[in-house]
Design an enzyme around this catalytic site. Structure first.
Site, PDB file in Angstrom:
ATOM      1  N   ASP A 102       2.886  19.738 -30.678  1.00 57.38           N
ATOM      2  CA  ASP A 102       4.291  20.042 -30.945  1.00 57.38           C
ATOM      3  C   ASP A 102       4.613  20.208 -32.258  1.00 57.38           C
ATOM      4  OD1 ASP A 102       6.842  21.117 -30.480  1.00 57.38           O
ATOM      5  OD2 ASP A 102       7.242  19.380 -29.120  1.00 57.38           O
ATOM      6  N   ASP A 103       4.882  21.339 -32.857  1.00 59.29           N
ATOM      7  CA  ASP A 103       5.459  21.544 -34.293  1.00 59.29           C
ATOM      8  C   ASP A 103       4.524  21.028 -35.561  1.00 59.29           C
ATOM      9  OD1 ASP A 103       7.863  22.053 -32.629  1.00 59.29           O
ATOM     10  OD2 ASP A 103       8.972  20.961 -33.722  1.00 59.29           O
TER      11      ASP A 103
ATOM     12  N   CYS B   2       9.428  26.194 -29.337  1.00 58.23           N
ATOM     13  CA  CYS B   2       8.603  25.547 -28.220  1.00 58.23           C
ATOM     14  C   CYS B   2       8.652  26.408 -26.907  1.00 58.23           C
ATOM     15  CB  CYS B   2       9.507  24.255 -27.860  1.00 58.23           C
ATOM     16  SG  CYS B   2       9.206  23.076 -29.286  1.00 58.23           S
TER      17      CYS B   2
ATOM     18  N   ARG C  66       5.313  28.526 -25.463  1.00 53.61           N
ATOM     19  CA  ARG C  66       4.345  27.761 -24.414  1.00 53.61           C
ATOM     20  C   ARG C  66       4.351  28.786 -23.074  1.00 53.61           C
ATOM     21  NH1 ARG C  66       4.688  21.915 -25.099  1.00 53.61           N
ATOM     22  NH2 ARG C  66       5.085  21.897 -27.628  1.00 53.61           N
TER      23      ARG C  66
ATOM     24  N   LYS D 204       4.492  17.585 -22.574  1.00 49.63           N
ATOM     25  CA  LYS D 204       5.687  18.502 -22.634  1.00 49.63           C
ATOM     26  C   LYS D 204       5.569  20.064 -21.932  1.00 49.63           C
ATOM     27  CE  LYS D 204       8.728  20.754 -26.181  1.00 49.63           C
ATOM     28  NZ  LYS D 204       9.057  20.632 -27.515  1.00 49.63           N
TER      29      LYS D 204
ATOM     30  N   HIS E 196       8.368  22.300 -20.877  1.00 45.42           N
ATOM     31  CA  HIS E 196       9.449  22.994 -21.695  1.00 45.42           C
ATOM     32  C   HIS E 196       9.387  24.504 -21.314  1.00 45.42           C
ATOM     33  CE1 HIS E 196      12.000  23.003 -25.687  1.00 45.42           C
ATOM     34  NE2 HIS E 196      12.946  22.933 -24.368  1.00 45.42           N
TER      35      HIS E 196
ATOM     36  N   SER F  69      11.821  18.842 -24.781  1.00 44.35           N
ATOM     37  CA  SER F  69      11.670  17.868 -26.029  1.00 44.35           C
ATOM     38  C   SER F  69      12.258  16.793 -25.889  1.00 44.35           C
ATOM     39  CB  SER F  69      12.260  18.955 -26.935  1.00 44.35           C
ATOM     40  OG  SER F  69      11.852  20.116 -27.130  1.00 44.35           O
TER      41      SER F  69
ATOM     42  N   HIS G 266       7.058  16.453 -32.674  1.00 39.27           N
ATOM     43  CA  HIS G 266       8.256  16.979 -32.880  1.00 39.27           C
ATOM     44  C   HIS G 266       9.372  15.520 -33.009  1.00 39.27           C
ATOM     45  CE1 HIS G 266      12.145  18.552 -31.027  1.00 39.27           C
ATOM     46  NE2 HIS G 266      11.626  19.728 -30.993  1.00 39.27           N
TER      47      HIS G 266
ATOM     48  N   ASP H 259       2.297  24.370 -30.838  1.00 41.01           N
ATOM     49  CA  ASP H 259       3.277  25.622 -30.286  1.00 41.01           C
ATOM     50  C   ASP H 259       3.799  26.286 -31.521  1.00 41.01           C
ATOM     51  OD1 ASP H 259       4.835  23.586 -31.229  1.00 41.01           O
ATOM     52  OD2 ASP H 259       6.358  23.931 -29.276  1.00 41.01           O
ATOM     53  N   ASN H 260       3.829  25.817 -32.478  1.00 38.31           N
ATOM     54  CA  ASN H 260       4.611  26.557 -33.723  1.00 38.31           C
ATOM     55  C   ASN H 260       4.339  25.771 -34.759  1.00 38.31           C
ATOM     56  OD1 ASN H 260       7.123  25.246 -31.654  1.00 38.31           O
ATOM     57  ND2 ASN H 260       7.093  24.714 -33.800  1.00 38.31           N
TER      58      ASN H 260
ATOM     59  N   LYS I 290       8.639  26.273 -39.049  1.00 41.43           N
ATOM     60  CA  LYS I 290       9.047  26.493 -37.586  1.00 41.43           C
ATOM     61  C   LYS I 290      10.348  27.167 -37.503  1.00 41.43           C
ATOM     62  CE  LYS I 290      10.905  23.822 -33.806  1.00 41.43           C
ATOM     63  NZ  LYS I 290      11.190  22.391 -33.416  1.00 41.43           N
TER      64      LYS I 290
HETATM   65 MG    MG Z   1       7.379  23.082 -31.013  1.00 39.99          MG
END
Ligand code: MG
Length: 490
Positions: A43-44, A83, A87, A141, A143, A166, A229, A281-282, A299
């Site tokens: 994540d991130d 996010c 996803r 996660k 989301h 998150s 994250h 994811d990003n 992001k």
């Molecule tokens: Mg993310």
């Protein structure tokens, strides 16, 4: 034929269940076990956060080994710089606006208790794999919606264990606007306000339990990390070793968990028949060091740093080892590509945007069948890439208080200038016209809130009439952590 799998199977011969038929064997017909699939999504985590992508402070030996033994893509784009849309896009093979996953009642991602989520009629990678006999589990996660109708167990996953959104969407220092953070097992809240410091270790434990329980049949594990994250709650051992504070510790924790899973696959003798994919994811927020590497932006922006993230694919003997590819691949392509590798395909009931790039992944070609990618943020179309050219018509800045701009006239040569520093639009009017025509086509199909265009090819987001949060704060409940003390969010 888009894969190297036997035509009898691709053409839909009776090959359901855990094996796939092959007409190529010396005995005329042999049965092969479908490959296990482990999809790890950070994540991130930014493009430049790994040792193998050049981060000067992060040591990621297990992920570096994964890359050395597999194929690393340097031009891999997720469908969104945030996010939820990223996803949803990755799991369904659709640009976020295609599935109504670009805006969530006016918000950029899903929040606790919203009545919208991933429409159960959309086919996910898990749904596709389940149909051909895969055991499926999502750990981590989600989301994509927290109402029962939208949970992983309604989207092809046999089991689920994790946070439905998150880790900054619980009761957290100074911003207790959310209900207690729920930890779910399948569809049941088993804990509120869990200790995030040990959560990744619990994710690893659940992942390994799932792998062991399904070692004799094909399985699909989707492990979506809480890290990196905000807020960063990381085990002390990683903090002590980190040269980049809590952020570096979170990266190290992801690396460690990958190492544990790879060791378990080897121990069980599943290593050779398991395709492992690692991505994010990003892009990174970039306020903890330049973790998007040489790429511009963060992001939540449509600069390269917001949407271009690591992608590593390892499958011994099948995916070329030690290769680095700059071919364009997107998150939307993973669904049809992995489905093809598993010997199936999307059901075709609903249009998707992803392409089967299994020939590229399996080293049959070095050229991607995809040469075009559209940059969406929320419902706005910010730009398009075709080949080495990137056209940018809108921009925003996430960290640092920058503003949104539209009507931009920018063109970048990403081969020569991956950092998007030099606008060459004036020198290439024909390229600009060509890319603007592509943007116009895309607008008609998927829409563009910046231009005020509603897309004709959009489908509505899933919706339920009486949503309620999974938890409610109870002043008398002896929560393990009644309030997370770190205030960082985002
Ligand atoms: Mg993310």
């Amino acid at each position: 034929m888009a894969t190297d799998l036997p035509s009898c199977m691709i053409n839909g011969a009776v090959c359901g269940g855990s094996t796939i038929g092959s007409c190529n064997g010396p005995l005329g017909f042999i049965m092969k076990k479908r490959p296990n699939i482990v999809l790890i999504n950070a994540d991130d985590l930014g493009w430049g956060d790994l040792g193998c992508t050049g981060h000067p402070l992060h040591k990621t030996p297990h992920l570096d080994r994964l890359a050395a033994e597999g194929l690393r893509f340097t031009s891999f784009y997720q469908g969104s710089p945030v996010c939820s849309p990223s996803r949803g896009a990755m799991l369904t093979g659709c640009y976020p606006p295609r599935i109504g996953f670009d805006s969530f009642e006016g918000r950029g991602v899903l929040f606790p208790g919203q009545g919208v989520g991933l429409d159960p009629r959309e086919e996910t990678l898990a749904s596709a794999l389940k149909k051909v006999g895969y055991a499926t589990m999502h750990v981590g996660k989600w989301h994509c919606g927290d109402q029962p109708e939208f949970l992983p167990t309604r989207h092809g996953f046999d089991h689920y264990y994790g946070l439905p959104y998150s880790n900054d969407m619980g009761r957290q220092g100074g911003r207790d606007t959310y209900p207690p953070l729920p930890l779910l097992s399948d569809e049941e809240v088993i804990e509120q306000q869990p200790d995030q410091t040990g959560l990744t270790a619990r994710y690893v434990q659940k992942s390994i339990e799932f792998i062991r329980a399904n070692q004799r049949r094909p399985f699909f594990l989707y492990l979506a990390h809480m890290h990196v994250h905000l807020p960063h709650y990381v085990a002390k051992r990683f903090e002590l070793e980190s040269k980049n504070g809590a952020y570096g510790a979170a990266v190290a924790c992801i690396d460690w968990s990958t190492g544990v899973i790879m060791a378990e696959l080897k121990r069980l003798g599943l290593d050779e028949n398991t395709i492992v994919i690692f991505t994010s994811d990003n892009g990174s927020r970039c306020d903890f060091g330049k973790s998007n590497g040489h790429l511009r932006g963060t992001k939540n922006t449509c600069w390269e740093g917001g949407m271009r993230v690591p992608l590593i694919v390892r499958w011994p003997g099948k995916v070329p080892a030690g290769r680095v590819s700059d071919a364009i691949v997107t998150g939307m392509d993973l669904m049809p590509t992995l489905a093809a590798i598993a010997g199936t395909r999307p059901n075709g009931k609903r249009r998707i945007d992803g392409m089967d790039l299994s020939r590229l992944v399996l080293g049959k070609t070095r050229t991607s069948a995809r040469d075009t990618y559209f940059y969406y943020r929320v419902s706005g179309l910010y730009g398009v890439r075709k080949g080495k050219w990137k056209r940018v018509v809108a921009s925003n800045s996430y960290v640092g208080g920058g503003s949104f701009e539209k009507g931009l006239d920018l063109l970048f040569d990403l081969d020569a200038d991956p950092g998007e520093t030099t606008n060459v639009a004036g020198a290439h009017p024909r390229i600009v016209r060509k890319l603007d025509a592509l943007l116009e086509q895309c607008r008609k199909d998927l829409g563009d809130s910046i231009a005020g265009v509603v897309g004709q090819g959009r489908r509505p987001i899933g919706w339920v009439p009486w949503p309620k949060p999974l938890t409610e704060f109870d002043a008398n409940h002896p929560y393990y952590m009644a309030m997370y003390d770190l205030g960082d969010a985002g």
